[in-house]
Design a protein around this motif. Structure first.
Motif, PDB file in Angstrom:
ATOM      1  N   UNK A   1      46.488  55.685  47.448  1.00  0.00           N
ATOM      2  CA  UNK A   1      45.284  54.986  47.632  1.00  0.00           C
ATOM      3  C   UNK A   1      45.369  53.778  48.556  1.00  0.00           C
ATOM      4  N   UNK A   2      46.616  52.951  48.532  1.00  0.00           N
ATOM      5  CA  UNK A   2      46.968  51.862  49.416  1.00  0.00           C
ATOM      6  C   UNK A   2      46.969  52.391  50.878  1.00  0.00           C
ATOM      7  N   UNK A   3      47.303  53.539  50.995  1.00  0.00           N
ATOM      8  CA  UNK A   3      47.360  54.115  52.356  1.00  0.00           C
ATOM      9  C   UNK A   3      45.969  54.288  52.982  1.00  0.00           C
ATOM     10  N   UNK A   4      45.168  54.895  52.087  1.00  0.00           N
ATOM     11  CA  UNK A   4      43.868  55.229  52.403  1.00  0.00           C
ATOM     12  C   UNK A   4      43.187  53.726  52.991  1.00  0.00           C
ATOM     13  N   UNK A   5      43.394  52.710  52.145  1.00  0.00           N
ATOM     14  CA  UNK A   5      42.740  51.371  52.462  1.00  0.00           C
ATOM     15  C   UNK A   5      43.381  50.800  53.468  1.00  0.00           C
ATOM     16  N   UNK A   6      44.628  51.209  53.887  1.00  0.00           N
ATOM     17  CA  UNK A   6      45.273  50.292  55.189  1.00  0.00           C
ATOM     18  C   UNK A   6      44.595  51.237  56.431  1.00  0.00           C
ATOM     19  N   UNK A   7      44.232  52.407  56.338  1.00  0.00           N
ATOM     20  CA  UNK A   7      44.092  52.990  57.405  1.00  0.00           C
ATOM     21  C   UNK A   7      42.617  52.889  57.599  1.00  0.00           C
TER      22      UNK A   7
ATOM     23  N   UNK B   1      44.222  35.799  51.661  1.00  0.00           N
ATOM     24  CA  UNK B   1      42.923  36.439  51.825  1.00  0.00           C
ATOM     25  C   UNK B   1      42.080  36.548  50.627  1.00  0.00           C
ATOM     26  N   UNK B   2      42.954  36.756  49.527  1.00  0.00           N
ATOM     27  CA  UNK B   2      42.382  37.087  48.151  1.00  0.00           C
ATOM     28  C   UNK B   2      42.011  35.744  47.563  1.00  0.00           C
TER      29      UNK B   2
ATOM     30  N   UNK C   1      42.765  42.269  56.192  1.00  0.00           N
ATOM     31  CA  UNK C   1      41.422  41.801  56.063  1.00  0.00           C
ATOM     32  C   UNK C   1      40.320  42.691  55.300  1.00  0.00           C
ATOM     33  N   UNK C   2      40.639  43.850  55.326  1.00  0.00           N
ATOM     34  CA  UNK C   2      39.665  44.888  54.352  1.00  0.00           C
ATOM     35  C   UNK C   2      39.952  44.566  53.199  1.00  0.00           C
ATOM     36  N   UNK C   3      40.961  44.073  52.557  1.00  0.00           N
ATOM     37  CA  UNK C   3      41.079  43.820  51.011  1.00  0.00           C
ATOM     38  C   UNK C   3      39.788  42.906  50.745  1.00  0.00           C
TER      39      UNK C   3
ATOM     40  N   UNK D   1      39.066  44.404  47.264  1.00  0.00           N
ATOM     41  CA  UNK D   1      39.893  43.710  46.184  1.00  0.00           C
ATOM     42  C   UNK D   1      39.207  42.988  45.089  1.00  0.00           C
ATOM     43  N   UNK D   2      39.537  43.414  43.707  1.00  0.00           N
ATOM     44  CA  UNK D   2      39.085  42.905  42.604  1.00  0.00           C
ATOM     45  C   UNK D   2      40.037  42.116  41.894  1.00  0.00           C
ATOM     46  N   UNK D   3      39.932  41.018  41.490  1.00  0.00           N
ATOM     47  CA  UNK D   3      40.847  40.108  40.649  1.00  0.00           C
ATOM     48  C   UNK D   3      41.303  40.973  39.424  1.00  0.00           C
ATOM     49  N   UNK D   4      40.486  41.909  38.731  1.00  0.00           N
ATOM     50  CA  UNK D   4      40.874  42.563  37.660  1.00  0.00           C
ATOM     51  C   UNK D   4      41.660  43.805  37.917  1.00  0.00           C
ATOM     52  N   UNK D   5      41.861  44.056  39.080  1.00  0.00           N
ATOM     53  CA  UNK D   5      42.559  45.415  39.550  1.00  0.00           C
ATOM     54  C   UNK D   5      44.023  45.196  39.052  1.00  0.00           C
ATOM     55  N   UNK D   6      44.605  46.614  38.747  1.00  0.00           N
ATOM     56  CA  UNK D   6      45.863  46.442  38.501  1.00  0.00           C
ATOM     57  C   UNK D   6      46.917  46.122  39.509  1.00  0.00           C
TER      58      UNK D   6
END
Lengths: 219, 219
Positions: free
Chosen positions: A175-181, B121-122, B186-188, B192-197
């Motif tokens: 999942x994080x790899x897809x976000x990074x790409x 960034x978050x 930057x895509x975070x 990114x959501x604060x309640x994410x795991x």
């Protein structure tokens, strides 16, 4: 409302596609072609001037038609942005289908997709794909765009999962790899310039090199 | 102008910091502290509601002061956005300086910077750092923001160059590597959501794993 400086900035001529209305008078071109021309001209105007700074009057003028003529093809500006978004997405979806269906290790298929994505993101509809969500659209429209984007994310992640399954990609947080790409590629929309020395496929190949081999030198 | 749906959406209460004006009446807190509170409350309001949807009236109300009181600290909304941008950037600049000055292989210093960047960034100013350029600011303000961002890019690339020079990073296109890293981080801001795991530093570590070792499994 944009500041006065933005509103009064001298406008570059919108590089609209050749107007099919002119040709149509001679050759009777169809409705779909004309609608496509509206969408493409809008995509170029949005990228050049911004969504809020582009009026339907500007768009009609760039196509050498009247505003009422535009309304024969599209109900309003928000709908045009959505159509631009979908047109860009359609390119990505076609590439994804090709890459999903191709043979060979999933890693190679993922990299083929990265190349296609880089080309699409700097194309006519790239700006709309990247920025549609930021344009204060209505809630329903925003939801539809988010859903379509999530579908692409999911299929990209499935390609990475397939690579881990077939051993061509090492075990990683897919999942994080897809976000990074996706982040690396989407960020091109912020810095890529058409006159730059590297073309989209060359940029994609540099990215693939980094993501494939990693950065570590000697330990 | 935002569509009616966006304007009439019910507002969540802005999570403004405790107003130092209330405390100030008791303890005489200084001007700088009050100005910081304006900037922080604005950053939170911009992230929550968007820049164009946040008025100085909203901001004043969230701080329990009048709008004329705000003008004692900031000249206008554009200047507030710029201050938010600079406040976020200042965090990044401090981390960069730490990483540039630390000992050890440049790759490790780069990775330390990636962790700090993900946390920033978050944070409260992250939205402003990522989105300030998209808000139709005046030309002069946009130029200043672009310049400050370019400075960060340049220093990030210099860290990668130093890694190639000390052998801790293999030879690569350092400019494209910096863009890929910046894009991933930057895509975070989009997902990114604060309640994410995963917390920001965990996300940074997943990214570092991918960028460090690469994705390739068996050949």
């Amino acid at each position: 409302m944009p500041p006065a400086a933005a509103r009064t900035r001298p406008r570059k001529e919108i590089a609209a596609p050749a107007s099919p209305w002119e040709a149509g008078r001679k050759r009777g071109l169809g409705r779909a072609l004309k609608r496509d021309a509206v969408i493409l001209a809008a995509a170029r105007a949005f990228r050049e001037h911004g969504y809020h700074q582009t009026s339907l009057d500007d768009l009609a003028a760039s196509l050498k038609v009247t505003k009422p003529t535009l309304y024969l093809y599209v109900p309003n500006k928000e709908a045009i942005l959505f159509e631009c978004f979908k047109a860009g997405l359609a390119q990505i979806q076609v590439s994804l289908k090709d890459c999903e269906g191709a043979g060979g290790p999933a890693r190679e298929r993922l990299f083929a997709f990265i190349r296609a994505y880089a080309a699409a993101i700097v194309g006519d509809f790239g700006w709309c794909m990247l920025r549609a969500e930021d344009q204060h659209l209505g809630a329903a429209m925003s939801r539809r765009i988010k859903l379509l984007k999530a579908g692409i994310d999911k299929r990209m992640r499935a390609l990475i999962d397939a690579g881990v399954a077939d051993g061509s990609i090492r075990a990683c947080d897919t999942r994080m790899t897809a976000f990074a790409l996706a982040g690396a590629l989407n960020w091109m929309g912020h810095w890529y310039r058409e006159d730059a020395s590297l073309k989209p496929l060359e940029i994609a190949d540099r990215f693939i090199d980094v993501f494939n081999k990693g950065l570590r030198g000697h330990e």
